[in-house]
Design an enzyme around this catalytic site. Structure first.
Site, mmCIF file in Angstrom:
data_model
loop_
_atom_site.group_PDB
_atom_site.id
_atom_site.type_symbol
_atom_site.label_atom_id
_atom_site.label_comp_id
_atom_site.label_asym_id
_atom_site.label_seq_id
_atom_site.Cartn_x
_atom_site.Cartn_y
_atom_site.Cartn_z
ATOM 1 N N LYS A 56 0.842 -1.204 0.000
ATOM 2 C CA LYS A 56 0.000 0.000 0.000
ATOM 3 C C LYS A 56 0.876 1.252 0.000
ATOM 4 O O LYS A 56 0.597 2.220 -0.708
ATOM 5 C CB LYS A 56 -0.931 -0.006 1.218
ATOM 6 C CG LYS A 56 -1.879 1.180 1.251
ATOM 7 C CD LYS A 56 -2.840 1.103 2.427
ATOM 8 C CE LYS A 56 -3.776 2.295 2.429
ATOM 9 N NZ LYS A 56 -4.687 2.260 3.595
ATOM 10 N N ARG B 86 2.170 1.727 -3.509
ATOM 11 C CA ARG B 86 1.114 2.202 -4.415
ATOM 12 C C ARG B 86 0.803 3.678 -4.166
ATOM 13 O O ARG B 86 0.657 4.459 -5.099
ATOM 14 C CB ARG B 86 -0.160 1.360 -4.228
ATOM 15 C CG ARG B 86 -1.335 1.862 -5.070
ATOM 16 C CD ARG B 86 -2.563 0.984 -4.945
ATOM 17 N NE ARG B 86 -3.038 0.787 -3.590
ATOM 18 C CZ ARG B 86 -3.835 1.641 -2.928
ATOM 19 N NH1 ARG B 86 -4.223 2.765 -3.486
ATOM 20 N NH2 ARG B 86 -4.242 1.356 -1.702
ATOM 21 N N HIS C 97 2.691 6.033 -2.509
ATOM 22 C CA HIS C 97 3.750 7.035 -2.344
ATOM 23 C C HIS C 97 4.944 6.927 -3.282
ATOM 24 O O HIS C 97 5.726 7.869 -3.358
ATOM 25 C CB HIS C 97 4.244 7.020 -0.894
ATOM 26 C CG HIS C 97 3.160 7.299 0.090
ATOM 27 N ND1 HIS C 97 2.550 8.531 0.190
ATOM 28 C CD2 HIS C 97 2.539 6.488 0.989
ATOM 29 C CE1 HIS C 97 1.608 8.476 1.125
ATOM 30 N NE2 HIS C 97 1.582 7.248 1.621
ATOM 31 N N LYS D 134 -8.844 11.701 -1.188
ATOM 32 C CA LYS D 134 -7.828 11.727 -0.139
ATOM 33 C C LYS D 134 -7.305 13.160 -0.066
ATOM 34 O O LYS D 134 -6.869 13.716 -1.078
ATOM 35 C CB LYS D 134 -6.696 10.742 -0.454
ATOM 36 C CG LYS D 134 -5.669 10.643 0.659
ATOM 37 C CD LYS D 134 -4.623 9.582 0.386
ATOM 38 C CE LYS D 134 -3.632 9.531 1.543
ATOM 39 N NZ LYS D 134 -2.559 8.569 1.296
ATOM 40 N N PRO D 135 -7.346 13.800 1.109
ATOM 41 C CA PRO D 135 -7.013 15.229 1.189
ATOM 42 C C PRO D 135 -5.559 15.582 0.867
ATOM 43 O O PRO D 135 -5.295 16.610 0.246
ATOM 44 C CB PRO D 135 -7.351 15.615 2.624
ATOM 45 C CG PRO D 135 -7.867 14.409 3.300
ATOM 46 C CD PRO D 135 -7.821 13.254 2.363
ATOM 47 N N VAL D 136 -4.615 14.749 1.299
ATOM 48 C CA VAL D 136 -3.191 15.050 1.120
ATOM 49 C C VAL D 136 -2.455 13.754 0.800
ATOM 50 O O VAL D 136 -2.745 12.713 1.386
ATOM 51 C CB VAL D 136 -2.577 15.658 2.412
ATOM 52 C CG1 VAL D 136 -1.087 15.911 2.243
ATOM 53 C CG2 VAL D 136 -3.293 16.931 2.811
ATOM 54 N N ARG E 54 -2.295 18.258 -2.741
ATOM 55 C CA ARG E 54 -3.260 18.745 -1.748
ATOM 56 C C ARG E 54 -4.578 19.057 -2.428
ATOM 57 O O ARG E 54 -4.612 19.761 -3.440
ATOM 58 C CB ARG E 54 -2.741 19.990 -1.036
ATOM 59 C CG ARG E 54 -1.541 19.665 -0.186
ATOM 60 C CD ARG E 54 -1.137 20.761 0.770
ATOM 61 N NE ARG E 54 0.020 20.309 1.513
ATOM 62 C CZ ARG E 54 -0.038 19.696 2.690
ATOM 63 N NH1 ARG E 54 -1.192 19.486 3.262
ATOM 64 N NH2 ARG E 54 1.057 19.304 3.292
ATOM 65 N N HIS F 48 4.133 3.593 6.198
ATOM 66 C CA HIS F 48 3.328 4.807 6.376
ATOM 67 C C HIS F 48 4.199 6.026 6.097
ATOM 68 O O HIS F 48 5.337 6.093 6.548
ATOM 69 C CB HIS F 48 2.778 4.869 7.808
ATOM 70 C CG HIS F 48 2.136 6.167 8.158
ATOM 71 N ND1 HIS F 48 0.902 6.544 7.673
ATOM 72 C CD2 HIS F 48 2.569 7.190 8.935
ATOM 73 C CE1 HIS F 48 0.603 7.748 8.147
ATOM 74 N NE2 HIS F 48 1.601 8.154 8.911
#
Length: 149
Positions: free
Chosen positions: A32, A35, A37, A66-68, A110, A144
């Site tokens: 994830k 995918r 980043h 997704k906001p950011v 963003r 993350h």
């Protein structure tokens, strides 16, 4: 005798595959991260539509916007190596975050204020910054994206 065994074993095989296959299809946290980043070539990251295209292509606008999000334009091995660099505290207080020793090429996406799902519209900004990632697993890999500095 062989046919009888086949008739018994085939349904068992179908049951086992039905049970195992969904777990094989599940995306691991490391997958994830890649995918969401990683964009090592990042050739078109200077385009103003880069974020709109990539966020959609990487399935981050499927059910909501997704906001950011941040894309890293470096080889995966270089980003994985961050997991053995400077240990820092994560935003959530955990101790499994690491800061890159050098600034990396990134694109920051963003969500624009007036953007509404399903028409997710992003501002694309390029930077060279240090990244902070949370790492887990064996091998110890990014799972993350925590921050940029």
């Amino acid at each position: 005798m062989g046919l009888e065994k086949s008739l018994i074993l085939f349904p068992l095989l179908v049951l086992v595959l039905g049970w195992v296959q969904p777990s094989l299809a599940r995306e691991s946290p490391a997958m994830k991260f890649e995918r969401q980043h990683m964009d090592s070539d990042g050739a078109s990251s200077s385009s103003s539509t880069y974020c709109n295209q990539m966020m959609k292509r990487r399935e981050m606008t499927k059910e909501s916007c997704k906001p950011v999000n941040t894309f890293v334009h470096e080889p995966l091995a270089d980003v994985q190596a961050v997991c053995s660099q400077e240990n820092v505290t994560c935003k959530n207080g955990k101790q499994n975050c690491y800061k890159s020793t050098s600034a990396l090429h990134i694109t920051d996406c963003r969500l624009k204020d007036n953007s509404k799902y399903p028409n997710c519209d992003y501002k694309t900004s390029q930077y060279q910054k240090h990244i902070i990632v949370a790492c887990e697993g064996n091998p110890y890999v990014p799972v993350h994206f925590d921050a940029t500095v």
